[in-house]
Design an enzyme around this catalytic site. Structure first.
Site, PDB file in Angstrom:
ATOM      1  N   GLY A  58     -61.054  24.209-116.028  1.00  0.00           N
ATOM      2  CA  GLY A  58     -62.077  25.244-116.034  1.00  0.00           C
ATOM      3  C   GLY A  58     -62.397  25.611-117.463  1.00  0.00           C
ATOM      4  O   GLY A  58     -61.625  25.293-118.367  1.00  0.00           O
ATOM      5  N   CYS A  85     -55.275  20.547-116.776  1.00  0.00           N
ATOM      6  CA  CYS A  85     -55.935  21.239-117.890  1.00  0.00           C
ATOM      7  C   CYS A  85     -55.801  22.756-117.730  1.00  0.00           C
ATOM      8  O   CYS A  85     -54.705  23.278-117.765  1.00  0.00           O
ATOM      9  CB  CYS A  85     -57.390  20.777-117.987  1.00  0.00           C
ATOM     10  SG  CYS A  85     -58.171  21.234-119.528  1.00  0.00           S
ATOM     11  N   TYR A  86     -56.906  23.479-117.493  1.00  0.00           N
ATOM     12  CA  TYR A  86     -56.794  24.935-117.303  1.00  0.00           C
ATOM     13  C   TYR A  86     -55.818  25.248-116.167  1.00  0.00           C
ATOM     14  O   TYR A  86     -55.073  26.235-116.225  1.00  0.00           O
ATOM     15  CB  TYR A  86     -58.177  25.527-116.993  1.00  0.00           C
ATOM     16  CG  TYR A  86     -58.132  26.996-116.649  1.00  0.00           C
ATOM     17  CD1 TYR A  86     -58.059  27.955-117.653  1.00  0.00           C
ATOM     18  CD2 TYR A  86     -58.127  27.427-115.324  1.00  0.00           C
ATOM     19  CE1 TYR A  86     -57.991  29.312-117.343  1.00  0.00           C
ATOM     20  CE2 TYR A  86     -58.056  28.776-114.998  1.00  0.00           C
ATOM     21  CZ  TYR A  86     -57.992  29.712-116.009  1.00  0.00           C
ATOM     22  OH  TYR A  86     -57.916  31.049-115.698  1.00  0.00           O
ATOM     23  N   HIS A 172     -57.034  14.775-118.235  1.00  0.00           N
ATOM     24  CA  HIS A 172     -57.732  14.640-116.955  1.00  0.00           C
ATOM     25  C   HIS A 172     -57.439  13.288-116.288  1.00  0.00           C
ATOM     26  O   HIS A 172     -58.081  12.294-116.624  1.00  0.00           O
ATOM     27  CB  HIS A 172     -59.246  14.797-117.162  1.00  0.00           C
ATOM     28  CG  HIS A 172     -59.637  16.192-117.483  1.00  0.00           C
ATOM     29  ND1 HIS A 172     -59.876  17.132-116.509  1.00  0.00           N
ATOM     30  CD2 HIS A 172     -59.778  16.829-118.675  1.00  0.00           C
ATOM     31  CE1 HIS A 172     -60.163  18.292-117.072  1.00  0.00           C
ATOM     32  NE2 HIS A 172     -60.115  18.133-118.388  1.00  0.00           N
ATOM     33  N   GLU A 174     -58.238  12.324-113.419  1.00  0.00           N
ATOM     34  CA  GLU A 174     -59.265  11.952-112.439  1.00  0.00           C
ATOM     35  C   GLU A 174     -60.401  11.117-113.029  1.00  0.00           C
ATOM     36  O   GLU A 174     -61.187  10.543-112.287  1.00  0.00           O
ATOM     37  CB  GLU A 174     -59.825  13.210-111.758  1.00  0.00           C
ATOM     38  CG  GLU A 174     -60.658  14.126-112.647  1.00  0.00           C
ATOM     39  CD  GLU A 174     -59.837  15.120-113.473  1.00  0.00           C
ATOM     40  OE1 GLU A 174     -58.637  14.887-113.682  1.00  0.00           O
ATOM     41  OE2 GLU A 174     -60.422  16.124-113.933  1.00  0.00           O
ATOM     42  N   SER A 226     -85.179  10.781 -91.754  1.00  0.00           N
ATOM     43  CA  SER A 226     -86.088  10.917 -92.898  1.00  0.00           C
ATOM     44  C   SER A 226     -86.364   9.574 -93.556  1.00  0.00           C
ATOM     45  O   SER A 226     -87.276   9.446 -94.349  1.00  0.00           O
ATOM     46  CB  SER A 226     -85.435  11.834 -93.932  1.00  0.00           C
ATOM     47  OG  SER A 226     -84.317  11.174 -94.507  1.00  0.00           O
ATOM     48  N   GLY A 227     -85.553   8.588 -93.234  1.00  0.00           N
ATOM     49  CA  GLY A 227     -85.659   7.321 -93.948  1.00  0.00           C
ATOM     50  C   GLY A 227     -84.561   7.217 -94.994  1.00  0.00           C
ATOM     51  O   GLY A 227     -84.324   6.157 -95.562  1.00  0.00           O
ATOM     52  N   GLY A 228     -83.876   8.334 -95.280  1.00  0.00           N
ATOM     53  CA  GLY A 228     -82.787   8.324 -96.254  1.00  0.00           C
ATOM     54  C   GLY A 228     -81.466   7.922 -95.605  1.00  0.00           C
ATOM     55  O   GLY A 228     -81.379   7.759 -94.386  1.00  0.00           O
ATOM     56  N   VAL A 229     -80.439   7.786 -96.453  1.00  0.00           N
ATOM     57  CA  VAL A 229     -79.137   7.305 -95.984  1.00  0.00           C
ATOM     58  C   VAL A 229     -78.460   8.306 -95.037  1.00  0.00           C
ATOM     59  O   VAL A 229     -77.948   7.926 -93.985  1.00  0.00           O
ATOM     60  CB  VAL A 229     -78.188   7.070 -97.193  1.00  0.00           C
ATOM     61  CG1 VAL A 229     -76.835   6.570 -96.741  1.00  0.00           C
ATOM     62  CG2 VAL A 229     -78.812   6.118 -98.177  1.00  0.00           C
ATOM     63  N   ASP A 230     -78.480   9.586 -95.418  1.00  0.00           N
ATOM     64  CA  ASP A 230     -77.669  10.564 -94.688  1.00  0.00           C
ATOM     65  C   ASP A 230     -78.098  10.713 -93.230  1.00  0.00           C
ATOM     66  O   ASP A 230     -77.254  10.662 -92.322  1.00  0.00           O
ATOM     67  CB  ASP A 230     -77.731  11.942 -95.375  1.00  0.00           C
ATOM     68  CG  ASP A 230     -77.287  11.864 -96.826  1.00  0.00           C
ATOM     69  OD1 ASP A 230     -76.606  10.879 -97.171  1.00  0.00           O
ATOM     70  OD2 ASP A 230     -77.609  12.771 -97.600  1.00  0.00           O
ATOM     71  N   SER A 231     -79.398  10.892 -93.001  1.00  0.00           N
ATOM     72  CA  SER A 231     -79.822  11.091 -91.610  1.00  0.00           C
ATOM     73  C   SER A 231     -79.615   9.805 -90.807  1.00  0.00           C
ATOM     74  O   SER A 231     -79.291   9.849 -89.616  1.00  0.00           O
ATOM     75  CB  SER A 231     -81.264  11.575 -91.527  1.00  0.00           C
ATOM     76  OG  SER A 231     -82.142  10.661 -92.125  1.00  0.00           O
ATOM     77  N   LYS A 368     -71.221  11.234-100.854  1.00  0.00           N
ATOM     78  CA  LYS A 368     -72.265  10.220-100.662  1.00  0.00           C
ATOM     79  C   LYS A 368     -71.700   8.800-100.523  1.00  0.00           C
ATOM     80  O   LYS A 368     -72.121   8.033 -99.655  1.00  0.00           O
ATOM     81  CB  LYS A 368     -73.233  10.266-101.848  1.00  0.00           C
ATOM     82  CG  LYS A 368     -74.503   9.499-101.629  1.00  0.00           C
ATOM     83  CD  LYS A 368     -75.471  10.353-100.849  1.00  0.00           C
ATOM     84  CE  LYS A 368     -76.805   9.712-100.645  1.00  0.00           C
ATOM     85  NZ  LYS A 368     -77.725  10.662-100.019  1.00  0.00           N
TER      86      LYS A 368
END
Ligand code: XMP
Length: 510
Positions: A58, A85-86, A172, A174, A226-231, A368
């Site tokens: 942070g 870290c923090y 870090h 990660e 919608s044509g997108g990946v998620d839907s 995602k």
């Protein structure tokens, strides 16, 4: 924590920019993770029963008045803790150690030397390069802790209290730039927390399918594709759970890319779900006639979209509404208690007057890249799951000035040529597309004067889409794309390449 049947790691957020990266790294190691605010009480944590806790970094100094603190009782729960870290400084201060400003702040990668054996460093080479970014350091470790690694300027780069399973690292682990960071996290998960690696896509599908069935019961479900990946992935998952109860409504606003509508029909037609395609292109086009202001264009499209979807879904009274909300949408909306960075239209539940009886959001816990992996597992075509981000208002924001059918057709043809050439070249880019400017310029074709549109090409690299760099696309690729565009598309007279980063530009032109 065995939410949905998995062991869980709790990532407590103290404002660090890497919290999502930590949560994703943990999941990549097959352990489920959730992000909660740093202020989560020890009692709440105990109730959730995680197998381990990671305290994020942070931007604060532990002694600052408004510095966020973990509930001190957290460290007495017997649950393993890794402070980063923090997170390490705050844990040290809470347990009686001393944190002071660094004489020399460390930013960037630094050499870390392991000075004492520690389970976290099993299999990690010493010295290692690690990303440091701090202005304070742990000057005196709390009682019971020992120092296990140092850097030239930091006498406590890692600390451990093995009996109580409390660990801290100043660097870090990660980020990719920390060598051995993934191994260190894996050691924490598997050797300290006792993870068994039960978070897999198969397990996710199984538990979500059950949850959807329990929620939906005998009702029907309506989802807007919608044509997108998620839907698309949400549709495939819901179909897996309740195959004959799902209706997908695809509103074609006429501003999709070349072949996109057909790809959706091909991917979702002929399945057990019902696909309703609404051709609303003329309706949108006439609403946009004469409109040149970018914000106005977006507003008109957004409102019209809601109107068409509402009209179409009006006949599905007493149904569930399904949405492709994903975890970053939930985090950004502050729905888990963090800061509200940006309100998402699809987070926050049903409006009061809604005719739907509830919401189904089976991707609410996924990042995602996990959504794409899930889509592949469910057998969706790569052309759908590998799809680049595409703005809701579609090609309208890439067709500058007034949107007309003629301009959209030119743009679609230029865009597919550029995308084909980029895909063929294997140049690395996260998003690339063509823009039809509203500028026309003079040229010669044969012996005649021509007056055609200027097409701009854009290709960017980015990991978060908040900033980007333009891609140094080789001239050979640009050359081929430009030649094809002017040769194959009547009405285009010139092609230019956009070499602006974000900031100061945005990725889209409008
Ligand atoms: P900008 O142009 O703001 O775009 O740099 C950042 C990313 O967001 C996408 N984008 C949108 N996505 N609805 C969306 O779902 C929108 O209205 C929208 N506008 C931009 C853009 O393609 C890029 O990936």
């Amino acid at each position: 924590m065995r939410e949905k049947g998995h062991q869980t790691i709790l990532v407590l957020d103290f404002g660090g920019q890497y919290k999502e990266l930590i949560a994703r790294s943990v999941r990549g190691l097959k352990v489920h993770s959730v992000i909660l605010p740093g202020s989560t009480s020890a009692e709440e944590v105990r109730a959730l029963a995680p197998i381990g806790i990671i305290l994020t970094g942070g931007p604060f100094s532990v002694y600052a008045e408004d510095a966020p603190k973990a509930d001190p009782e957290l460290f007495g729960l017997g649950i393993p803790v890794l402070g980063i870290c923090y997170g390490m400084q705050m844990m040290s201060a809470a347990l009686g150690g001393e944190v002071l400003p660094c004489k020399v702040s460390e930013y960037g990668t630094t050499e870390v030397a392991v000075t004492a054996p520690c389970v976290l460093f099993d299999g990690v080479k010493s010295p290692m390069r690690a990303l440091m970014s701090h202005t304070d350091y742990v000057a005196k470790t709390p009682e019971g802790f020992r120092v296990t690694a140092v850097t030239e300027n930091c006498p406590a780069a890692a600390i451990a209290f093995d009996e109580r399973k409390l660990y801290g690292v100043q660097f870090h682990p990660e980020v990719e730039r920390t060598h051995g960071g993934k191994r260190l996290l894996k050691n924490f998960l598997y050797k300290v927390c006792g993870a068994v690696g039960d978070y897999t896509m198969d397990a996710y599908i199984e538990s979500e399918v059950k949850k959807i069935r329990d929620t939906v019961g005998e009702h029907e479900v309506v989802l807007g594709l919608s044509g997108g990946v998620d839907s698309a992935v949400a549709a495939a998952l819901i179909e897996r759970a309740v195959p004959d109860k799902l209706t997908c409504i695809f509103v074609d606003h006429g501003m999709m890319r070349k072949n996109e509508g057909e790809e959706i029909r091909a991917a979702f037609g002929g399945r057990s779900l019902r696909l309703v395609c609404v051709d609303a292109a003329d309706r949108f086009c006439s609403k946009l006639a004469g409109v040149t202001d970018p914000e106005q264009k977006r507003k008109i499209i957004g409102e019209e979209f809601v109107r068409v979807f509402e009209e179409e879904s009006a006949r599905y009274k007493g149904c569930f509404l399904a949405q492709g909300t994903i975890y970053p949408d939930v985090i950004e909306s502050g729905a888990i208690g963090g800061a509200n960075i940006k309100s998402h239209h699809n987070v926050g539940g049903l409006p009061k007057e809604s005719k739907f009886i509830g919401i189904v959001e089976p991707l609410r816990g996924l990042f995602k890249d996990e959504v794409r992996a899930l889509g592949r597992k469910l057998g969706l075509a790569e052309s759908i799951v590998g799809r680049q981000p595409f703005p809701g208002p579609g090609l309208a924001v890439r067709c500058l000035g007034e949107v007309t059918k003629e301009k959209l057709d030119i743009l679609r043809d230029a865009d597919i040529i550029f995308r084909e050439e980029m895909a063929r070249s294997k140049v690395k880019a996260d998003q690339y597309f063509a823009v039809l400017t509203s500028v026309r310029s003079v040229g010669v074709v044969g012996d005649f004067r021509a007056y055609g549109y200027v097409v701009a090409l854009r290709a960017v690299r980015t990991s978060d889409f908040m900033t980007c760099e333009y891609v140094r696309v080789p001239y050979t690729v640009l050359d081929r794309a430009a030649k094809r565009i002017v040769d194959e598309i009547p009405g285009v007279g010139r092609v230019v390449y956009d070499i602006t980063g974000k900031p100061p530009a945005t990725i889209e032109w409008e």
